[in-house]
Design a protein around this motif. Structure first.
Motif, PDB file in Angstrom:
ATOM      1  N   GLU A   1      42.816  45.621  38.523  1.00  0.00           N
ATOM      2  CA  GLU A   1      42.053  44.824  37.559  1.00  0.00           C
ATOM      3  C   GLU A   1      40.574  45.198  37.617  1.00  0.00           C
ATOM      4  O   GLU A   1      39.895  45.272  36.585  1.00  0.00           O
TER       5      GLU A   1
ATOM      6  N   VAL B   1      39.651  48.439  35.528  1.00  0.00           N
ATOM      7  CA  VAL B   1      40.013  48.562  34.116  1.00  0.00           C
ATOM      8  C   VAL B   1      38.834  49.035  33.278  1.00  0.00           C
ATOM      9  O   VAL B   1      38.965  49.930  32.426  1.00  0.00           O
TER      10      VAL B   1
ATOM     11  N   PRO C   1      47.373  45.785  34.593  1.00  0.00           N
ATOM     12  CA  PRO C   1      46.572  45.811  35.824  1.00  0.00           C
ATOM     13  C   PRO C   1      47.122  44.859  36.891  1.00  0.00           C
ATOM     14  O   PRO C   1      47.796  43.868  36.590  1.00  0.00           O
TER      15      PRO C   1
ATOM     16  N   LEU D   1      47.184  50.269  38.471  1.00  0.00           N
ATOM     17  CA  LEU D   1      45.814  50.184  37.976  1.00  0.00           C
ATOM     18  C   LEU D   1      45.225  48.847  38.413  1.00  0.00           C
ATOM     19  O   LEU D   1      45.773  47.791  38.121  1.00  0.00           O
TER      20      LEU D   1
END
Length: 199
Positions: free
Chosen positions: A158, A161, A173, A156
């Motif tokens: 950053e 998010v 993240p 994931l």
């Protein structure tokens, strides 16, 4: 080196372009922007891309769509979004690129964390990501002329998010800059058939 980055203006693609662009000649390809426009689900457009660029040293694909929805809501056409775009789009790039790569050239594809760590509403993404990783392992042992192929599986991001947090609760993240280093390792390294995970 002369490199093609498909999806160059996305979050991951921009980070890859920044990482590799200081050292190499980059052709930025996007669906609606970049030096050349391309829909990777259209194999005729992929042929046209390489006819325009000529020989290159590497191709990176950081593009492709999948449909996220609860399994009970998924219809056949929803699965075909990921199959036609993210899966076969990248497979077709890998196949069509080969004659246009210099000996020892590289192909780098993109899967994703959901192939390893399933999430709700992510069955299609899990299927496509796992298939891409299997394709890379199988293709690596058959590529001619010292050509190499690898796949990067980002976690994931950053930067994602805010938009995706509800789907990825509990995931740590990672920065797009860290993810870009895995693509640099694939392009500038010597390995083939590898899965580079960035978590």
């Amino acid at each position: 080196m002369k490199l093609i980055i498909i999806g160059a203006n996305g979050t991951v693609g921009s980070a890859i372009s920044n990482e590799l662009g200081s050292r190499h000649d980059i052709i930025r390809v996007g669906k609606t922007s970049g030096d050349i426009q391309l829909d990777i689900s259209n194999s005729a457009q992929i042929h046209e891309l390489f006819a325009r660029t000529g020989k290159v040293d590497g191709v990176v694909v950081a593009a492709g769509s999948v449909h996220f929805a609860a399994l009970a809501e998924m219809e056949e056409e929803h699965f075909h979004i990921g199959l036609n775009s993210k899966l076969m789009g990248q497979v077709n790039v890998a196949q069509i690129a080969q004659p246009y790569l210099h000996d020892g050239g590289s192909i780098t594809l993109t899967s994703g964390v959901v192939g390893e760590m399933p999430i709700r509403s992510g069955a299609s993404a899990a299927m496509v990501n796992a298939a891409l990783e299997g394709f890379v392992r199988g293709a690596a042992i058959e590529l001619p002329r010292g050509l190499r192929i690898n796949v990067v599986s980002p976690g994931l991001l950053e930067e994602s998010v805010a938009a995706l947090a509800s789907l990825f609760r509990g995931f740590e993240p990672v920065s797009s800059q860290r993810v870009a280093l895995a693509y640099a390792r694939s392009v500038e390294g010597a390995e083939s058939g590898k899965l580079y995970t960035v978590r």
